[in-house]
Motif scaffolding. Sequence first.
Motif, short mmCIF file in Angstrom:
data_model
loop_
_atom_site.label_atom_id
_atom_site.label_comp_id
_atom_site.label_asym_id
_atom_site.label_seq_id
_atom_site.Cartn_x
_atom_site.Cartn_y
_atom_site.Cartn_z
N LEU A 14 0.83 -1.21 0.00
CA LEU A 14 0.00 0.00 0.00
C LEU A 14 0.86 1.26 0.00
O LEU A 14 0.56 2.24 -0.69
CB LEU A 14 -0.93 -0.01 1.22
N ALA A 15 1.95 1.25 0.77
CA ALA A 15 2.85 2.40 0.83
C ALA A 15 3.48 2.65 -0.53
O ALA A 15 3.61 3.80 -0.97
CB ALA A 15 3.93 2.17 1.89
N THR A 16 3.86 1.59 -1.23
CA THR A 16 4.49 1.73 -2.54
C THR A 16 3.50 2.28 -3.56
O THR A 16 3.83 3.20 -4.33
CB THR A 16 5.04 0.37 -3.02
N GLY A 19 2.84 5.85 -2.77
CA GLY A 19 3.98 6.66 -3.20
C GLY A 19 3.95 6.92 -4.68
O GLY A 19 4.27 8.03 -5.15
N LEU A 20 3.56 5.93 -5.46
CA LEU A 20 3.46 6.09 -6.92
C LEU A 20 2.41 7.13 -7.28
O LEU A 20 2.64 7.99 -8.15
CB LEU A 20 3.12 4.74 -7.54
N ILE A 21 1.27 7.06 -6.61
CA ILE A 21 0.18 8.02 -6.89
C ILE A 21 0.58 9.42 -6.47
O ILE A 21 0.38 10.39 -7.23
CB ILE A 21 -1.10 7.57 -6.18
N ILE A 22 1.13 9.56 -5.26
CA ILE A 22 1.54 10.87 -4.78
C ILE A 22 2.67 11.44 -5.63
O ILE A 22 2.80 12.65 -5.80
CB ILE A 22 1.97 10.79 -3.30
N GLY A 23 3.50 10.56 -6.20
CA GLY A 23 4.57 11.03 -7.08
C GLY A 23 4.04 11.84 -8.24
O GLY A 23 4.65 12.83 -8.66
N LEU A 111 8.50 7.24 -9.91
CA LEU A 111 9.21 6.02 -9.53
C LEU A 111 10.02 6.24 -8.26
O LEU A 111 10.03 5.37 -7.36
CB LEU A 111 10.12 5.58 -10.67
N LEU A 112 10.66 7.39 -8.15
CA LEU A 112 11.45 7.71 -6.97
C LEU A 112 10.56 7.74 -5.72
O LEU A 112 10.93 7.21 -4.67
CB LEU A 112 12.13 9.07 -7.17
N SER A 113 9.40 8.35 -5.84
CA SER A 113 8.47 8.42 -4.73
C SER A 113 8.02 7.03 -4.29
O SER A 113 7.93 6.73 -3.08
CB SER A 113 7.26 9.28 -5.13
N ALA A 114 7.75 6.16 -5.26
CA ALA A 114 7.31 4.80 -4.94
C ALA A 114 8.42 3.99 -4.29
O ALA A 114 8.20 3.31 -3.28
CB ALA A 114 6.83 4.10 -6.22
N VAL A 115 9.63 4.06 -4.85
CA VAL A 115 10.75 3.28 -4.33
C VAL A 115 11.13 3.72 -2.91
O VAL A 115 11.36 2.89 -2.02
CB VAL A 115 11.96 3.39 -5.27
#
Length: 288
Positions: A14-16, A19-23, A111-115
């Motif tokens: 869920l966090a990943t 993070g992708l969406i917020i990115g 991608l950076l936000s998700a990773v």
Amino acid sequence: MEAIYYYPWMFTILATIFGLIIGSFLNVVIARLPKMMEQEWRDECAESFPEYKITPTANPISLSSPRSNCPKCGTKLRIIDNIPIISWLMLKGKCHHCQQSISARYPIVELLSAVMSYVVAVRFGASWYAIAVIVLTFALIAATFIDFDTLLLPDQITLPLMWLGIMLALWHISPVSLYDSVLGAISGYLFLWFLYWAFKLITGKEGMGYGDFKLLAALGAWLGWQYLPIVILLSSVVGLIFGLIQLRLQSKGHDHAFPFGPYLSIAGWISIVWGEQIIHWYFGAVFG
């Protein structure tokens, strides 16, 4: 929450995804927040100094308005164009209307936000502190790219981060005590403030901006004063490496201004996630 308690891997997933969406939203913040600041300054000048006949902003922008559009042709983006990373790949990095190239920065930020969200979730597990560090991560990503673009570190990012770090200590969510958090904020600000004035008195030039003071104060509030030497050392090393690379690639003189905020952000994030291991490794290598 009960499902996450029994299946911790769900929090990581869920966090990943979050993070992708917020990115995708961070790309909007990076592009629009400096323009909103400029717009605010212009309107304040127009109101405070009517004798200069400064025209107030006719069509103010915000993070939600107007709708996102192609920077080349102005065409409004479709819903299908806003799917993080996937849309950019499907469109082959080009606008669906004018076929002009779309910067690779957009999927890179996503991608950076998700990773980074994934790393935080794995490192701290399902906890309120992990959620707080993910929020910090988003803020540092936005601050980094804004500083790269404009040499500005918005108060709208740095000051809330500082107060959030102190509040987390106050509520015992952070592993840092309230005393260490407050002292870290004070020490972080004053260290760069003294460095700034010492450099200016010696050279007559400004070595950094006030936004850097506030960012280090925010990191001090999150980490405590004990970790500030690590942040300063890491940021200096990273800044030196990237600065030399940038000088070589862009053939710019040594007097050219470079942002320091991105390197503080990188060092601060590394210190929050792996700071304890770095300290143990250092003392083990030196005294072991």
